[in-house]
Scaffold this motif. Structure first.
Motif, PDB file in Angstrom:
ATOM      1  N   VAL A 586     -11.126  -3.363   5.968  1.00  0.00           N
ATOM      2  CA  VAL A 586     -12.055  -4.487   5.851  1.00  0.00           C
ATOM      3  C   VAL A 586     -11.310  -5.805   5.721  1.00  0.00           C
ATOM      4  CG1 VAL A 586     -13.942  -5.477   4.480  1.00  0.00           C
ATOM      5  CG2 VAL A 586     -13.773  -2.987   4.781  1.00  0.00           C
ATOM      6  N   ILE A 587     -10.196  -5.795   4.981  1.00  0.00           N
ATOM      7  CA  ILE A 587      -9.502  -7.054   4.690  1.00  0.00           C
ATOM      8  C   ILE A 587      -8.327  -7.326   5.622  1.00  0.00           C
ATOM      9  CG2 ILE A 587     -10.175  -6.985   2.262  1.00  0.00           C
ATOM     10  CD1 ILE A 587      -7.406  -5.932   1.603  1.00  0.00           C
ATOM     11  N   ALA A 588      -7.955  -6.357   6.460  1.00  0.00           N
ATOM     12  CA  ALA A 588      -6.829  -6.551   7.387  1.00  0.00           C
ATOM     13  C   ALA A 588      -7.020  -7.757   8.308  1.00  0.00           C
ATOM     14  CB  ALA A 588      -6.602  -5.278   8.204  1.00  0.00           C
ATOM     15  N   PRO A 589      -8.263  -8.018   8.805  1.00  0.00           N
ATOM     16  CA  PRO A 589      -8.437  -9.212   9.655  1.00  0.00           C
ATOM     17  C   PRO A 589      -8.116 -10.520   8.942  1.00  0.00           C
ATOM     18  CG  PRO A 589     -10.286  -7.700   9.923  1.00  0.00           C
ATOM     19  CD  PRO A 589      -9.486  -7.199   8.776  1.00  0.00           C
ATOM     20  N   LEU A 590      -8.112 -10.504   7.602  1.00  0.00           N
ATOM     21  CA  LEU A 590      -7.795 -11.706   6.839  1.00  0.00           C
ATOM     22  C   LEU A 590      -6.299 -11.849   6.595  1.00  0.00           C
ATOM     23  CD1 LEU A 590     -10.577 -11.465   4.078  1.00  0.00           C
ATOM     24  CD2 LEU A 590     -10.742 -12.435   6.366  1.00  0.00           C
ATOM     25  N   GLY A 591      -5.516 -10.854   7.043  1.00  0.00           N
ATOM     26  CA  GLY A 591      -4.082 -10.873   6.835  1.00  0.00           C
ATOM     27  C   GLY A 591      -3.640 -10.194   5.556  1.00  0.00           C
ATOM     28  N   TYR A 592      -4.568  -9.505   4.865  1.00  0.00           N
ATOM     29  CA  TYR A 592      -4.246  -8.902   3.582  1.00  0.00           C
ATOM     30  C   TYR A 592      -3.839  -7.447   3.777  1.00  0.00           C
ATOM     31  CZ  TYR A 592      -7.314 -12.794   2.206  1.00  0.00           C
ATOM     32  OH  TYR A 592      -7.916 -14.016   2.082  1.00  0.00           O
ATOM     33  N   ASP A 593      -2.971  -6.953   2.870  1.00  0.00           N
ATOM     34  CA  ASP A 593      -2.626  -5.534   2.890  1.00  0.00           C
ATOM     35  C   ASP A 593      -3.329  -4.825   1.745  1.00  0.00           C
ATOM     36  OD1 ASP A 593      -1.291  -6.377   0.653  1.00  0.00           O
ATOM     37  OD2 ASP A 593       0.673  -5.601   1.249  1.00  0.00           O
ATOM     38  N   TRP A 594      -3.034  -3.536   1.574  1.00  0.00           N
ATOM     39  CA  TRP A 594      -3.734  -2.744   0.574  1.00  0.00           C
ATOM     40  C   TRP A 594      -3.403  -3.182  -0.858  1.00  0.00           C
ATOM     41  CZ3 TRP A 594      -0.468   0.026  -2.624  1.00  0.00           C
ATOM     42  CH2 TRP A 594       0.835   0.241  -2.157  1.00  0.00           C
ATOM     43  N   LYS A 595      -2.223  -3.768  -1.072  1.00  0.00           N
ATOM     44  CA  LYS A 595      -1.880  -4.249  -2.414  1.00  0.00           C
ATOM     45  C   LYS A 595      -2.780  -5.426  -2.804  1.00  0.00           C
ATOM     46  CE  LYS A 595       3.006  -2.893  -2.174  1.00  0.00           C
ATOM     47  NZ  LYS A 595       4.412  -3.362  -2.212  1.00  0.00           N
ATOM     48  N   ILE A 596      -2.976  -6.337  -1.871  1.00  0.00           N
ATOM     49  CA  ILE A 596      -3.890  -7.452  -2.131  1.00  0.00           C
ATOM     50  C   ILE A 596      -5.311  -6.923  -2.308  1.00  0.00           C
ATOM     51  CG2 ILE A 596      -4.864  -9.578  -1.170  1.00  0.00           C
ATOM     52  CD1 ILE A 596      -2.205 -10.049   0.242  1.00  0.00           C
ATOM     53  N   GLY A 597      -5.629  -5.857  -1.571  1.00  0.00           N
ATOM     54  CA  GLY A 597      -6.948  -5.235  -1.703  1.00  0.00           C
ATOM     55  C   GLY A 597      -7.227  -4.767  -3.119  1.00  0.00           C
ATOM     56  N   ILE A 598      -6.190  -4.211  -3.787  1.00  0.00           N
ATOM     57  CA  ILE A 598      -6.357  -3.786  -5.178  1.00  0.00           C
ATOM     58  C   ILE A 598      -6.700  -4.989  -6.047  1.00  0.00           C
ATOM     59  CG2 ILE A 598      -5.191  -2.765  -7.178  1.00  0.00           C
ATOM     60  CD1 ILE A 598      -3.422  -1.222  -5.201  1.00  0.00           C
ATOM     61  N   ALA A 599      -5.993  -6.093  -5.834  1.00  0.00           N
ATOM     62  CA  ALA A 599      -6.236  -7.305  -6.622  1.00  0.00           C
ATOM     63  C   ALA A 599      -7.640  -7.852  -6.378  1.00  0.00           C
ATOM     64  CB  ALA A 599      -5.191  -8.364  -6.289  1.00  0.00           C
ATOM     65  N   LEU A 600      -8.121  -7.783  -5.136  1.00  0.00           N
ATOM     66  CA  LEU A 600      -9.470  -8.259  -4.833  1.00  0.00           C
ATOM     67  C   LEU A 600     -10.520  -7.436  -5.572  1.00  0.00           C
ATOM     68  CD1 LEU A 600      -9.289  -8.954  -0.983  1.00  0.00           C
ATOM     69  CD2 LEU A 600      -9.205 -10.611  -2.840  1.00  0.00           C
ATOM     70  N   ILE A 601     -10.316  -6.121  -5.632  1.00  0.00           N
ATOM     71  CA  ILE A 601     -11.280  -5.248  -6.309  1.00  0.00           C
ATOM     72  C   ILE A 601     -11.327  -5.554  -7.802  1.00  0.00           C
ATOM     73  CG2 ILE A 601     -11.771  -2.851  -6.967  1.00  0.00           C
ATOM     74  CD1 ILE A 601     -10.631  -2.021  -4.234  1.00  0.00           C
ATOM     75  N   THR A 602     -10.149  -5.616  -8.423  1.00  0.00           N
ATOM     76  CA  THR A 602     -10.124  -5.859  -9.870  1.00  0.00           C
ATOM     77  C   THR A 602     -10.622  -7.256 -10.211  1.00  0.00           C
ATOM     78  OG1 THR A 602      -7.808  -6.562  -9.736  1.00  0.00           O
ATOM     79  CG2 THR A 602      -8.227  -4.247 -10.250  1.00  0.00           C
ATOM     80  N   SER A 603     -10.528  -8.185  -9.283  1.00  0.00           N
ATOM     81  CA  SER A 603     -10.943  -9.565  -9.554  1.00  0.00           C
ATOM     82  C   SER A 603     -12.437  -9.699  -9.755  1.00  0.00           C
ATOM     83  CB  SER A 603     -10.507 -10.489  -8.414  1.00  0.00           C
ATOM     84  OG  SER A 603      -9.111 -10.585  -8.346  1.00  0.00           O
TER      85      SER A 603
END
Length: 705
Positions: A586-603
């Motif tokens: 879902v977030i790959a088109p924004l240039g994010y990887d799975w590590k950033i994905g973890i931060a987005l969820i916890t945020s």
């Protein structure tokens, strides 16, 4: 007032509030009057007659600052007001307050009021208050406190007839307590009520706090109270101090509604001259933007040395603890989970302090009201209610009280629109995210030798949120077909030197709120994340080193590079890694990887958790790096697809825009639900802000790539 018996009226007040003078006017008795505490060492009793002919008995009790006695004089007051079986227990209490020092005097009033005795508030020394430039709205004060409020002059007898008339009017049922003490010690208070056969929370609480000094509790009552205190391990002084602070905080809120300062003619003329410049249709906005520039420059330039020191201190502390403790789970939990989590909280204290220092100074000086006035002119062009200015400006600090502040908007549609756009204002929770990402990709070079580019970028993020709020409000106005117009009236206060004590209190309170409220969430999530990042399904983690060595056998890697690969492999195959992988498509088109994905969820628990999450994620397996700060770890992070830096300009600005618009605050969602009385508007708000964040971040990433 009841006629079946002679009504007992007790006079209560701070020393020198004018009780003895009022007592003389009411009773006609001659009593020595002094201007220092302790002149009335005993109860004085006299008789008076009301306009309806009814006789009353008046008790002049010793002066006291609160109902927590520190002397024998004050003990007389407490025992009289708490002992319902005493012969001189009052039917009505008149609390006399010095109007020129209302805050201090109202503490005693709120305590007496909450005992459940009918109360009349007498405002004495109104002439002194007026000389000090204080304007007290007695009618509004009566409405807020829900008790009769009478202005008097105890020295001249002015207002005495109004006070006597107030005594002839039945006071009706006692209003609910102004401050509910049950939360201070719920189990102990409930047990006290049960065992002493009481039905009043505050009286039960007072029996606990004052039990050793109450004659009415001699014998079984005192022993019961002592037993309950020991059973529940109550720290009486700590609880009492907390109650007092809470009451003063409540009093501040009351005074904000009823107390204003009347400037002298010279002060008003000076303010008018300044306003010709500071509220000018051109210069006013330029000066306002310069003030904002200065504020955001301070957040970066002035706070940076302290932040670097804190960051390096925690890195060194983590290395030291790691070297002292034996290797194992506890070592890694502390050095990779707890310490990075705490560091991710403490490192932003200087910036939070500078932000709220500026806000407090602007409010104390009177300039914030001018900023509201200037913003009102802009907001009206976008169809927003003039009363929306205060909530939107408040949203720069926190969206929760800002949403609650919309209650003063009369028109329902105007209020809904304001609630819906207020979270777009960049709150202090976004500040840690903004500063860490801006520091990564924006150089600290100066513009015109004074402003740094980083400060300009930070101001740009705040302006972006403000512009988004205005445009969203305009669109919603069109959709909801709103044509009604309302007006926003406010008196511009005179300019004053800030009260530095108040500024200091504001800074301390806001920092405490950030550390202990947001900090608890950040620390808890940091620990949970460490567990998720340190363990995983199957045996992939235990075989990580063997697997990486086989995959990298032909690469001729150094020992440090091999350790980094092993750490990365373990993280990717941990529970946190799998959680991040779920979000990656879902977030790959924004240039994010799975590590950033973890931060987005916890945020979604709280936006500021992003930094704590990043600190934890990039600390796991990085024990080999000495004194590496959060920013340095992010700078070293590589994109596995390109081999270049992970946090490029495109990725960093995409994240900045995402966090500027995303509705990542469960507390705000909850408060919007409460204010709108349903899930419809919170759901719409969550959807439109998430969509706005995603699409805007996507556009920024593609534009800058």
């Amino acid at each position: 007032m009841p006629d079946s018996h002679k009504v007992k009226v007790a006079l209560v007040g701070n020393p020198n509030a004018g009780k003895s003078s009022l007592f003389n006017y009411l009773t006609g008795l001659n009593q020595k009057i002094g201007n220092f505490p302790g002149v009335t060492v005993d109860k004085r009793v006299g008789k008076a007659h009301l306009p309806n002919g009814q006789a009353i008995e008046v008790l002049d009790l010793p002066g006291t600052y609160s109902i927590y006695p520190r002397s024998m004089d004050e003990q007389v007051v407490v025992d009289t007001l708490l002992n319902e079986n005493a012969a001189d227990y009052p039917d009505v209490v008149i609390v006399i307050v010095d109007a020129s020092n209302l805050k201090r005097n109202l503490l005693l009033f709120t305590e007496v009021h909450d005992l459940g005795i009918p109360v009349i508030l007498a405002l004495n020394m109104m002439d002194v208050a007026s000389q000090k430039g204080l304007d007290i709205n007695a009618t509004a004060l009566s409405r807020v406190l829900e008790v009769p409020v009478v202005s008097i002059n105890a020295r001249t007898g002015a207002g005495l007839d109004r006070l006597k008339n107030a005594l002839t009017i039945p006071l009706g049922p006692v209003t609910p307590p102004l401050y509910d003490v049950l939360a201070l010690a719920p189990e102990a208070i409930e047990e006290t009520k049960e065992k002493l056969e009481l039905d009043h929370n505050y009286k039960a609480y007072q029996y606990l706090i004052n039990s050793p000094t109450l004659p009415s509790l001699n014998g079984d009552g005192e022993s019961i109270a002592k037993h309950i205190i020991q059973k529940h391990d109550l720290e009486v002084r700590v609880i009492q101090a907390h109650e007092t602070l809470e009451r003063y905080s409540m009093i501040d809120g009351i005074l904000a509604k009823v107390l204003s300062r009347k400037p002298t003619q010279e002060q008003r003329q000076f303010s008018n001259k300044l306003d010709r410049v500071l509220t000018h249709k051109v210069w006013g906005y330029l000066i306002f933007f310069l003030v904002l520039f200065l504020m955001f420059q301070s957040i970066f330039a002035w706070a940076e040395p302290m932040m670097d020191f804190i960051d390096l201190t925690f890195s060194a502390l983590s290395d030291f603890v790691g070297s002292v403790l034996p290797d194992g789970i506890l070592n890694r939990l502390i050095t990779e989970g707890i310490l990075p989590g705490i560091g991710g909280i403490v490192v932003f204290i200087p910036q939070i302090a500078f932000l709220f220092a500026f806000i407090a100074i602007l409010e104390e000086s009177g300039y914030m009201a001018r900023a509201v006035f200037l913003m009102d002119k802009i907001m009206r062009k976008f169809g927003l209610n003039g009363k929306s200015v205060v909530p939107l400006i408040s949203g720069v600090a926190c969206a929760i009280p800002a949403v609650m502040a919309t209650r003063n908007i009369d028109n329902w549609k105007d209020r809904i629109v304001t609630i819906m756009v207020t979270p777009l204002m960049s709150c202090s929770a976004r500040l840690p995210v903004y500063t860490i990402l801006i520091a990564l990709v924006v150089p600290s070079t100066s513009v015109l030798g004074f402003f740094s580019l980083q400060g300009v970028a930070l101001m740009g993020m705040y302006l972006l949120g403000f512009i988004a709020a205005l445009l969203s409000a305009y669109v919603m106005k069109l959709i909801m077909k709103m044509k009604e117009r309302s007006f926003f009236l406010m008196e511009l206060p005179i300019y004053r030197m800030p009260r530095w004590k108040n500024v200091g209190i504001t800074i301390v309170e806001k920092v405490k709120t950030f550390v202990f409220e947001a900090g608890k969430v950040i620390l808890a999530i940091s620990i949970v994340l460490w567990v998720l990042a340190s363990y995983g399904p199957g045996d992939a983690l235990t075989k990580a080193e063997e697997t990486v060595q086989q995959e990298s056998a032909h690469l001729n890697l150094s020992e440090e590079e091999m350790d980094d690969r092993v750490a990365s492999y373990k993280l990717e195959h941990s529970y946190a890694g799998y959680l991040g992988k779920v979000t990656e498509p879902v977030i790959a088109p924004l240039g994010y990887d799975w590590k950033i994905g973890i931060a987005l969820i916890t945020s979604f628990a709280a936006r500021e958790v992003f930094v704590g999450t990043i600190a934890t994620i990039y600390s796991v397996g990085s024990a080999g790096e000495d004194n590496t700060t959060i920013r340095q770890r992010l700078e070293k992070e590589k994109n596995p697809k390109t081999g270049g830096p992970m946090f490029t300009t495109a990725v960093a600005f995409s994240l900045l825009v995402f966090y500027a618009f995303a509705m990542q605050c469960m507390s705000t969602i909850a408060i919007v639900y409460r204010e709108t009385k349903g899930w419809k508007w919170p759901a719409i708000q969550l959807f439109y802000m998430s969509a706005l964040a995603y699409l805007s971040a996507l556009a920024v990433y593609n534009l800058l790539s």
